[in-house]
Design an enzyme around this catalytic site. Structure first.
Site, PDB file in Angstrom:
ATOM      1  N   LYS A 137      -2.340   1.393  -0.340  1.00 23.19           N
ATOM      2  CA  LYS A 137      -2.458   0.827  -1.689  1.00 23.19           C
ATOM      3  C   LYS A 137      -3.848   1.041  -2.302  1.00 23.19           C
ATOM      4  O   LYS A 137      -4.131   2.117  -2.805  1.00 23.19           O
ATOM      5  CB  LYS A 137      -2.033  -0.632  -1.689  1.00 23.19           C
ATOM      6  CG  LYS A 137      -0.550  -0.792  -1.233  1.00 23.19           C
ATOM      7  CD  LYS A 137       0.000  -2.142  -1.549  1.00 23.19           C
ATOM      8  CE  LYS A 137       1.324  -2.420  -0.870  1.00 23.19           C
ATOM      9  NZ  LYS A 137       2.487  -1.893  -1.550  1.00 23.19           N
ATOM     10  N   TYR A 160       6.355  -8.075   6.229  1.00 23.88           N
ATOM     11  CA  TYR A 160       6.926  -6.739   6.049  1.00 23.88           C
ATOM     12  C   TYR A 160       5.851  -5.729   6.396  1.00 23.88           C
ATOM     13  O   TYR A 160       4.719  -5.822   5.899  1.00 23.88           O
ATOM     14  CB  TYR A 160       7.364  -6.576   4.587  1.00 23.88           C
ATOM     15  CG  TYR A 160       7.886  -5.206   4.219  1.00 23.88           C
ATOM     16  CD1 TYR A 160       9.127  -4.770   4.667  1.00 23.88           C
ATOM     17  CD2 TYR A 160       7.137  -4.355   3.411  1.00 23.88           C
ATOM     18  CE1 TYR A 160       9.618  -3.520   4.316  1.00 23.88           C
ATOM     19  CE2 TYR A 160       7.623  -3.101   3.052  1.00 23.88           C
ATOM     20  CZ  TYR A 160       8.857  -2.692   3.503  1.00 23.88           C
ATOM     21  OH  TYR A 160       9.333  -1.454   3.144  1.00 23.88           O
ATOM     22  N   ASP A 179      -2.175  -5.935   9.573  1.00 24.66           N
ATOM     23  CA  ASP A 179      -1.619  -5.094   8.513  1.00 24.66           C
ATOM     24  C   ASP A 179      -2.263  -5.546   7.201  1.00 24.66           C
ATOM     25  O   ASP A 179      -1.843  -6.531   6.593  1.00 24.66           O
ATOM     26  CB  ASP A 179      -0.097  -5.269   8.471  1.00 24.66           C
ATOM     27  CG  ASP A 179       0.545  -4.444   7.354  1.00 24.66           C
ATOM     28  OD1 ASP A 179      -0.195  -3.930   6.494  1.00 24.66           O
ATOM     29  OD2 ASP A 179       1.776  -4.329   7.348  1.00 24.66           O
TER      30      ASP A 179
HETATM   31  N1  HOZ Z   1       7.466  -3.082  -0.954  1.00 27.34           N
HETATM   32  C1  HOZ Z   1       6.893  -3.293  -2.251  1.00 27.34           C
HETATM   33  C2  HOZ Z   1       6.654  -4.722  -2.525  1.00 27.34           C
HETATM   34  N2  HOZ Z   1       6.146  -5.485  -1.491  1.00 27.34           N
HETATM   35  C3  HOZ Z   1       7.734  -2.705  -3.355  1.00 27.34           C
HETATM   36  C4  HOZ Z   1       7.362  -1.324  -3.615  1.00 27.34           C
HETATM   37  C5  HOZ Z   1       7.997  -0.748  -4.872  1.00 27.34           C
HETATM   38  O1  HOZ Z   1       9.128  -1.089  -5.192  1.00 27.34           O
HETATM   39  O2  HOZ Z   1       7.334   0.038  -5.538  1.00 27.34           O
END
Ligand code: HOZ
Length: 426
Positions: free
Chosen positions: A265, A142, A237
């Protein structure tokens, strides 16, 4: 005081699905999402004042634990001088210099406001710099929710069993080639067929959005070799892994050097930030130097930058990652031992402060392996742990995160809770 259920019902009236990011809705595990009232160190408390040991840590950023006093102070100090300027600051240079110093593959870096922005911009840059259109990505990886990357993606899309988003025109993804993670031969074939049209290969060098799946030996090296040979840009990434798995990300662990890296992050210490950077000759294509446009009102936001600088400073303390890695292993080894004791097929893996737990006898090497794990059992485990005040990611397709504040007593309490949950599942 409102209950979680009352808040969820209220949220569903004004917010689609009651949440601002799909995985939070608990749809794949069932039940009511916990609404967070406050957090400190390794814990958060929900709207009903129930305390949880938190193994999400804002999906990675809270590596120092929630509300670390030095990071909070840095944010407060920055905030009194203004929240956003839309003009350059000295602190932006400072964080750029810190990132470049710690990730040697980065000769230049640009700040954005999220991981999605970072990957979207890196792809545009790779296309602009090469004059080519096609990109290669891997199933289960992702890279945020930009159109061309939402094909067979991981995280929330996998959680809900529909890995390609509606609303993305087929034409937008016609240039995206999707291959199996860890399948070097498939990459070789793709380059043999499309080599001169491939702008970049983008990869989570250690996947964290189909649960944690590590690269098999030789996979990243093959990507490097083929990108170099065919003049394509290799994009790592490291939004999730950057400063999370070690001081220099996966590139520091494997020794494989990407052309571009995306970050977010941890580098914002909990504030919204992202970054992309890499080879100076490629970065020279970005406006105002070159023709690839990229911009943002809140890019380099002074409050986020202050939180990021303080976090990176603290992560630079000697032995930080050794201790974090040891605590994470204590967790995964303890869980594995207790599961085995109760005869449950279970395995776990970790790197630095990131881990995966799988209801499968062996650690997965691919998305298929993760999908073949006992996801029903995971759901029961998730709810059992929640009842015991331990909050894991509400999806079998997400990784978990340990912070520097998860000391022995926190890990021990988790393993004691898990022992009782495994017993109930046996
Ligand atoms: N895309 C995030 C986990 N891989 C989730 C982000 C969220 O829901 O805060």
């Amino acid at each position: 005081m409102s209950t979680n259920a009352e808040l969820f019902e209220r949220a569903c009236r004004s917010i689609p699905g009651g949440v601002n990011s799909p995985v939070r809705a608990f749809r794949s595990v069932g039940g009511t999402p916990r609404f967070v009232a406050r957090a400190q160190g390794p814990y958060f408390w929900d709207a009903e004042d129930k305390r949880y040991i938190d193994y999400i840590g804002s999906w990675g950023p809270a590596i120092l634990g929630h509300a670390h006093p030095a990071v909070v102070k840095a944010v407060q100090d920055a905030a009194v001088h203004g929240l956003s300027y839309g003009a350059p600051t000295e602190a932006e240079i400072e964080i750029a210099e810190l990132l470049i110093e710690r990730l040697p593959s980065m000769e230049q870096v640009r700040l954005v406001s999220s991981g999605t922005e970072a990957t979207m911009s890196a792809i545009r840059l790779a296309r602009g710099a090469t004059g080519r259109n096609k990109i290669v990505k891997f199933e289960g990886c992702y890279h945020g929710h930009a159109d061309s990357l939402l094909v067979k993606a991981g995280s929330g899309l996998l959680t809900f069993g529909n890995p390609t988003s509606a609303g993305v025109p087929a034409e937008f993804v016609s240039h995206t080639i999707v291959l199996d993670y860890n399948d070097s031969n498939a990459v070789r074939e793709a380059f043999n067929t499309h080599g001169k049209d491939i702008a970049c290969v983008i990869v989570e060098p250690m996947a964290g959005n189909m649960n944690l799946v590590k690269p098999v030996p030789g996979f990243l090296e093959t990507l490097r070799e083929l990108c170099t040979k065919h003049g394509a840009v290799l994009v790592f990434d490291e939004v999730m892994t950057g400063f999370r798995v070690g001081p220099r990300g996966v590139q520091g662990i494997t020794g494989v050097t990407p052309d571009l890296t995306t970050l977010a992050k941890v580098i914002g210490g909990g504030m919204p930030i992202g970054a992309f950077g890499g080879r100076a000759d490629i970065m020279a294509n970005i406006a105002p130097l070159g023709g690839v446009y990229q911009a943002g009102t809140l890019s380099g936001n002074p409050v986020a930058v202050a939180a990021g600088i303080k976090t990176l400073e603290l992560l630079g303390e000697p032995g930080f990652y050794d201790k974090l890695g040891a605590q994470t292993r204590k967790l995964t080894e303890g869980l594995t031992e207790r599961a085995k004791h109760h005869g449950i097929a279970f395995s776990a893996d970790s790197e630095g402060g990131m881990f995966g737990i799988y209801f499968a006898a062996n650690v997965p090497k691919s998305l298929n392996d993760v999908s073949a794990s006992d996801i029903d059992r995971f759901k029961k485990f998730f709810h059992g742990m929640l009842d015991h005040g331990v909050y894991f990611a509400p999806s079998a397709y997400e990784a978990g995160f340990v912070s520097a504040m998860h000391d022995d007593s926190v890990i021990d309490a988790t393993i004691i809770a898990a022992d009782s949950v495994f017993k109930s599942l046996a």
